[in-house]
Design a protein around this motif. Structure first.
Motif, PDB file in Angstrom:
ATOM      1  N   TRP A 103     -33.016  24.897   1.380  1.00 45.26           N
ATOM      2  CA  TRP A 103     -33.881  23.987   2.148  1.00 45.26           C
ATOM      3  C   TRP A 103     -34.491  24.701   3.342  1.00 45.26           C
ATOM      4  O   TRP A 103     -33.824  25.495   4.006  1.00 45.26           O
ATOM      5  CB  TRP A 103     -33.088  22.785   2.633  1.00 45.26           C
ATOM      6  N   SER A 104     -35.720  24.339   3.642  1.00 44.09           N
ATOM      7  CA  SER A 104     -36.355  24.834   4.877  1.00 44.09           C
ATOM      8  C   SER A 104     -35.838  24.018   6.051  1.00 44.09           C
ATOM      9  O   SER A 104     -35.116  23.032   5.878  1.00 44.09           O
ATOM     10  CB  SER A 104     -37.878  24.685   4.785  1.00 44.09           C
ATOM     11  N   GLU A 105     -36.199  24.452   7.259  1.00 40.73           N
ATOM     12  CA  GLU A 105     -35.905  23.627   8.428  1.00 40.73           C
ATOM     13  C   GLU A 105     -36.773  22.368   8.396  1.00 40.73           C
ATOM     14  O   GLU A 105     -37.813  22.331   7.754  1.00 40.73           O
ATOM     15  CB  GLU A 105     -36.192  24.409   9.712  1.00 40.73           C
ATOM     16  N   TRP A 106     -36.327  21.349   9.131  1.00 45.97           N
ATOM     17  CA  TRP A 106     -37.147  20.136   9.268  1.00 45.97           C
ATOM     18  C   TRP A 106     -38.382  20.461  10.096  1.00 45.97           C
ATOM     19  O   TRP A 106     -38.292  21.132  11.121  1.00 45.97           O
ATOM     20  CB  TRP A 106     -36.362  19.016   9.951  1.00 45.97           C
ATOM     21  N   THR A 107     -39.532  20.000   9.675  1.00 43.85           N
ATOM     22  CA  THR A 107     -40.795  20.247  10.402  1.00 43.85           C
ATOM     23  C   THR A 107     -41.666  18.998  10.346  1.00 43.85           C
ATOM     24  O   THR A 107     -41.578  18.211   9.376  1.00 43.85           O
ATOM     25  CB  THR A 107     -41.557  21.439   9.787  1.00 43.85           C
TER      26      THR A 107
ATOM     27  N   VAL B 210     -44.978  19.034  10.316  1.00 47.72           N
ATOM     28  CA  VAL B 210     -46.196  19.319   9.574  1.00 47.72           C
ATOM     29  C   VAL B 210     -45.819  19.972   8.251  1.00 47.72           C
ATOM     30  O   VAL B 210     -45.173  21.028   8.227  1.00 47.72           O
ATOM     31  CB  VAL B 210     -47.136  20.245  10.365  1.00 47.72           C
ATOM     32  N   LEU B 211     -46.203  19.344   7.182  1.00 49.96           N
ATOM     33  CA  LEU B 211     -45.906  19.883   5.866  1.00 49.96           C
ATOM     34  C   LEU B 211     -47.041  20.818   5.451  1.00 49.96           C
ATOM     35  O   LEU B 211     -48.198  20.388   5.339  1.00 49.96           O
ATOM     36  CB  LEU B 211     -45.774  18.737   4.856  1.00 49.96           C
ATOM     37  N   PRO B 212     -46.782  22.071   5.277  1.00 54.26           N
ATOM     38  CA  PRO B 212     -47.856  23.004   4.879  1.00 54.26           C
ATOM     39  C   PRO B 212     -48.551  22.537   3.616  1.00 54.26           C
ATOM     40  O   PRO B 212     -47.934  21.960   2.716  1.00 54.26           O
ATOM     41  CB  PRO B 212     -47.107  24.326   4.662  1.00 54.26           C
ATOM     42  N   LYS B 213     -49.842  22.807   3.564  1.00 55.17           N
ATOM     43  CA  LYS B 213     -50.612  22.319   2.417  1.00 55.17           C
ATOM     44  C   LYS B 213     -50.221  23.023   1.122  1.00 55.17           C
ATOM     45  O   LYS B 213     -50.448  22.505   0.033  1.00 55.17           O
ATOM     46  CB  LYS B 213     -52.103  22.517   2.680  1.00 55.17           C
ATOM     47  N   GLU B 214     -49.585  24.202   1.228  1.00 55.92           N
ATOM     48  CA  GLU B 214     -49.151  24.890   0.033  1.00 55.92           C
ATOM     49  C   GLU B 214     -47.919  24.255  -0.592  1.00 55.92           C
ATOM     50  O   GLU B 214     -47.556  24.538  -1.733  1.00 55.92           O
ATOM     51  CB  GLU B 214     -48.837  26.367   0.349  1.00 55.92           C
ATOM     52  N   ILE B 215     -47.231  23.410   0.167  1.00 57.82           N
ATOM     53  CA  ILE B 215     -46.002  22.785  -0.324  1.00 57.82           C
ATOM     54  C   ILE B 215     -46.390  21.544  -1.119  1.00 57.82           C
ATOM     55  O   ILE B 215     -46.790  20.522  -0.542  1.00 57.82           O
ATOM     56  CB  ILE B 215     -45.060  22.432   0.837  1.00 57.82           C
ATOM     57  N   THR B 216     -46.317  21.629  -2.421  1.00 63.69           N
ATOM     58  CA  THR B 216     -46.689  20.525  -3.292  1.00 63.69           C
ATOM     59  C   THR B 216     -45.500  20.112  -4.129  1.00 63.69           C
ATOM     60  O   THR B 216     -44.559  20.900  -4.375  1.00 63.69           O
ATOM     61  CB  THR B 216     -47.851  20.927  -4.200  1.00 63.69           C
ATOM     62  N   LYS B 217     -45.524  18.875  -4.597  1.00 59.24           N
ATOM     63  CA  LYS B 217     -44.381  18.321  -5.318  1.00 59.24           C
ATOM     64  C   LYS B 217     -44.172  18.967  -6.690  1.00 59.24           C
ATOM     65  O   LYS B 217     -43.082  18.874  -7.259  1.00 59.24           O
ATOM     66  CB  LYS B 217     -44.563  16.818  -5.485  1.00 59.24           C
TER      67      LYS B 217
ATOM     68  N   TYR C  56     -40.172  16.765   7.642  1.00 53.83           N
ATOM     69  CA  TYR C  56     -40.012  17.126   6.242  1.00 53.83           C
ATOM     70  C   TYR C  56     -39.159  18.392   6.126  1.00 53.83           C
ATOM     71  O   TYR C  56     -39.102  19.213   7.048  1.00 53.83           O
ATOM     72  CB  TYR C  56     -41.377  17.404   5.599  1.00 53.83           C
ATOM     73  N   ARG C  57     -38.504  18.489   4.971  1.00 56.29           N
ATOM     74  CA  ARG C  57     -37.922  19.773   4.583  1.00 56.29           C
ATOM     75  C   ARG C  57     -38.157  19.929   3.084  1.00 56.29           C
ATOM     76  O   ARG C  57     -38.328  18.939   2.366  1.00 56.29           O
ATOM     77  CB  ARG C  57     -36.448  19.859   4.939  1.00 56.29           C
TER      78      ARG C  57
ATOM     79  N   TYR D 291     -42.206  22.143  -5.232  1.00 52.40           N
ATOM     80  CA  TYR D 291     -41.146  22.002  -4.241  1.00 52.40           C
ATOM     81  C   TYR D 291     -40.517  20.626  -4.326  1.00 52.40           C
ATOM     82  O   TYR D 291     -41.185  19.628  -4.648  1.00 52.40           O
ATOM     83  CB  TYR D 291     -41.695  22.202  -2.828  1.00 52.40           C
ATOM     84  N   GLU D 292     -39.264  20.590  -3.993  1.00 55.60           N
ATOM     85  CA  GLU D 292     -38.582  19.318  -3.738  1.00 55.60           C
ATOM     86  C   GLU D 292     -38.739  19.022  -2.258  1.00 55.60           C
ATOM     87  O   GLU D 292     -38.455  19.891  -1.412  1.00 55.60           O
ATOM     88  CB  GLU D 292     -37.107  19.418  -4.117  1.00 55.60           C
ATOM     89  N   ILE D 293     -39.197  17.827  -1.947  1.00 54.93           N
ATOM     90  CA  ILE D 293     -39.526  17.492  -0.552  1.00 54.93           C
ATOM     91  C   ILE D 293     -38.721  16.278  -0.120  1.00 54.93           C
ATOM     92  O   ILE D 293     -38.646  15.274  -0.837  1.00 54.93           O
ATOM     93  CB  ILE D 293     -41.022  17.195  -0.401  1.00 54.93           C
ATOM     94  N   GLU D 294     -38.094  16.386   1.043  1.00 50.56           N
ATOM     95  CA  GLU D 294     -37.416  15.250   1.662  1.00 50.56           C
ATOM     96  C   GLU D 294     -38.091  14.939   2.996  1.00 50.56           C
ATOM     97  O   GLU D 294     -38.637  15.831   3.651  1.00 50.56           O
ATOM     98  CB  GLU D 294     -35.933  15.554   1.895  1.00 50.56           C
ATOM     99  N   GLU D 295     -38.047  13.667   3.389  1.00 51.08           N
ATOM    100  CA  GLU D 295     -38.626  13.279   4.677  1.00 51.08           C
ATOM    101  C   GLU D 295     -37.740  12.232   5.339  1.00 51.08           C
ATOM    102  O   GLU D 295     -36.974  11.520   4.672  1.00 51.08           O
ATOM    103  CB  GLU D 295     -40.040  12.724   4.499  1.00 51.08           C
ATOM    104  N   LYS D 296     -37.856  12.150   6.648  1.00 52.96           N
ATOM    105  CA  LYS D 296     -37.125  11.137   7.410  1.00 52.96           C
ATOM    106  C   LYS D 296     -37.880  10.856   8.708  1.00 52.96           C
ATOM    107  O   LYS D 296     -38.739  11.646   9.135  1.00 52.96           O
ATOM    108  CB  LYS D 296     -35.708  11.598   7.715  1.00 52.96           C
TER     109      LYS D 296
END
Length: 539
Positions: free
Chosen positions: A263-267, A269-276, A531-532, A279-284
């Motif tokens: 997992w990446s750090e929580w951020t 801003v989700l980079p535009k290169e990160i697509t579902k 997001y991470r 990548y597996e994406i979590e948000e809170k």
């Protein structure tokens, strides 16, 4: 330095442009990190570099590597300054100060500057955008070696000095004691920078002041209490007159990644290169709050009045210097009494006439005599009384005779004490009678053609004494505002003579947290979505 930047840029281009997204996970983070730092250095030196928004995105993707998350926030601050979006800049700076390791890195660098220099530069740019050159000069003076601060400082100094110089000239030409004092204060300040002929003009001000206050020429400028020619209030960065600025979107406290494929750090801003699909994406949702306090200040309002009055005159001429002709009219004298004497009207005399029946008293003078034939004298005689039967009166010859006259008869003589009137008449009696008569009567009065004129006076001086308007008084009013008081916590109500202003003052925001914070009247709550992500193939 340039050679290092070019090498790093070539590496960066090779890595990010030549590689496919699926290969990004296996590339060296160190090389990506160094290339981004070189791009940031180029930007700080004013050289051609990657756009700041792209730099921010790339640093965000490396948030788990070394100081990438802090540099992402650093670049975000530069981007906000460039776009003049200062609402979150200073809160982001406070977030940077929480990382002592990053602060030490900046202190050791000769390129990136310190957080304090970055803050001073941001304050200078903000003051400059708000039209506060004096404040901008003060802030740029705290970071002259940071980016283009020195160039901006030089330009503002030239502009500031020119404005001060012009202001001093305005004071000087007023030819007043206060004007020379104020001009001397400014010229003395400019003389320290050798600006134009400020030193000689300051000396001239002292010479001119000798004719006003000889005993105070030797006093220092500070004792003469000149009015400040320039300067402005410090910029308040803790309050907003409109809606409060949102809490900055700063990265959360870094959490160590499990591995390069974890997992990446929580951020935020989700980079535009990160697509579902890759990548597996979590948000809170995270929460931050800051206290809100209402403050007030007030100033006096004074209504001032001025007036002018309308004067009116009449004259016998149609124009009067300085006056406006408003019309004409006839002025009449009093009517005379009615008279039978005929009067002729003319331009200055009005005549009225009428017919009327008048009564006058007419006197009638009545006389009588007794006529008889006197036998003794064989002639007719006249007596004041009857002598019928007398021996000398022929029988049957006597009779009374009468006559009347509108005027009395003349007395010719007296007989036996009785008046004998002309025509030998006696016994005068008078009768009176009212006799009607139709007559034409006349009366007259003088008339004069007069002209009316009016004139407004000059406006009076402004005064606090209330004045009422009327048909002959025009009134103008204006409101004069006093200086604002200091901000205070207690409420001051508005009145006809007092103006009140309010503002919200906010405290520092709390760190982001996962636990929900409930909004209250004195508490502002901000939220953000973080997001991470991790590569699907890395699960």
């Amino acid at each position: 330095m340039l050679r290092k930047s070019l090498c790093a840029l070539l590496v960066f281009i090779t890595i990010f442009i030549g590689a496919a997204p699926a290969q990004a996970a296996v590339l060296s983070k160190a090389e990506r990190y160094d290339a981004l730092l070189s791009e940031l250095e180029n930007h700080l030196y004013g050289e051609e570099s990657m756009p700041l928004k792209d730099l921010f995105l790339q640093f965000s993707m490396l948030s788990s590597y070394k100081m990438s998350s802090c540099f992402a926030l650093y670049v975000k601050i530069l981007q906000d300054i460039e776009e003049e979006e200062y609402g979150q800049v200073f809160l982001r700076l406070e977030t940077l100060r929480l990382n002592t390791e990053f602060l030490e890195l900046l202190e050791a660098s000769e390129v990136f500057g310190t957080v304090d220099e970055l803050e001073a530069y941001a304050l200078g740019r903000q003051a400059e955008s708000m039209g506060e050159p004096g404040q901008a000069l003060a802030y740029y003076g705290q970071c002259p070696s940071f980016m283009d601060a020195f160039a901006r400082l030089t330009l503002l100094m030239d502009t500031e000095f020119a404005e001060k110089y012009d202001k001093a000239i305005e004071y000087f030409i007023t030819d007043t004691e206060e004007g020379y004092r104020n001009a001397y204060a400014i010229f003395s300040e400019l003389a320290e920078t050798s600006y134009q002929d400020s030193a000689s003009l300051a000396a001239m001000c002292l010479l001119m002041l000798e004719s006003y206050i000889p005993s105070e020429i030797a006093k220092p400028a500070s004792e003469s209490e000149p009015i400040e020619a320039t300067g402005s209030e410090p910029i308040e960065t803790t309050a907003s007159e409109a809606e409060p600025a949102p809490v900055p979107a700063a990265p959360a406290t870094p959490a160590e990644a499990v591995s390069d494929t974890g997992w990446s750090e929580w951020t935020d801003v989700l980079p535009k290169e990160i697509t579902k699909d890759l990548y597996e994406i979590e948000e809170k949702t995270q929460y931050s709050s800051r206290t809100k306090q209402r403050q007030y200040r007030y100033r006096s309002i004074t209504t001032q009045y001025r007036k002018r009055t309308l004067s009116k005159i009449t004259s016998t001429v149609p124009s009067h210097s300085g006056w406006t002709n408003t019309g004409s009219f006839y002025e009449y004298g009093a009517w005379s009494n009615w008279s039978r004497t005929a009067v002729t009207a003319n331009a200055s005399l009005e005549v009225e006439k009428k017919t009327d029946t008048v009564y006058k008293e007419v006197k009638t003078y009545n006389y009588s005599r007794y006529k008889y034939y006197n036998t003794s004298h064989n002639a007719w005689f006249y007596s004041y009384t009857s002598v019928a039967g007398a021996a000398y009166c022929k029988s049957g010859s006597g009779s009374w005779q009468y006559t009347s006259s509108s005027t009395p008869l003349a007395i010719e003589k007296y007989v036996d004490g009785r008046a004998q009137y002309s025509g030998i008449y006696y016994n005068e009696s008078i009768t009176t009678a009212s006799v009607p008569e139709t007559v034409t009567l006349y009366r007259s009065r003088t008339k004069t053609l007069r002209y009316t004129h009016e004139q407004w006076s000059s406006w009076s001086d402004w005064s606090t004494t209330a004045v009422s308007a009327s048909s002959t008084v025009q009134v103008e009013t204006k409101k004069v505002y006093g200086s604002w008081s200091r901000w205070q916590d207690s409420y001051v109500s508005e009145t006809a003579s007092r103006d009140t202003e309010r503002r919200n003052v906010f405290g520092d925001p709390t760190p982001w947290q996962d636990e929900e914070i409930v909004k209250a009247d004195n508490l502002e709550v901000s939220t953000r979505t973080v997001y991470r992500y991790r590569l699907l193939e890395a699960q």
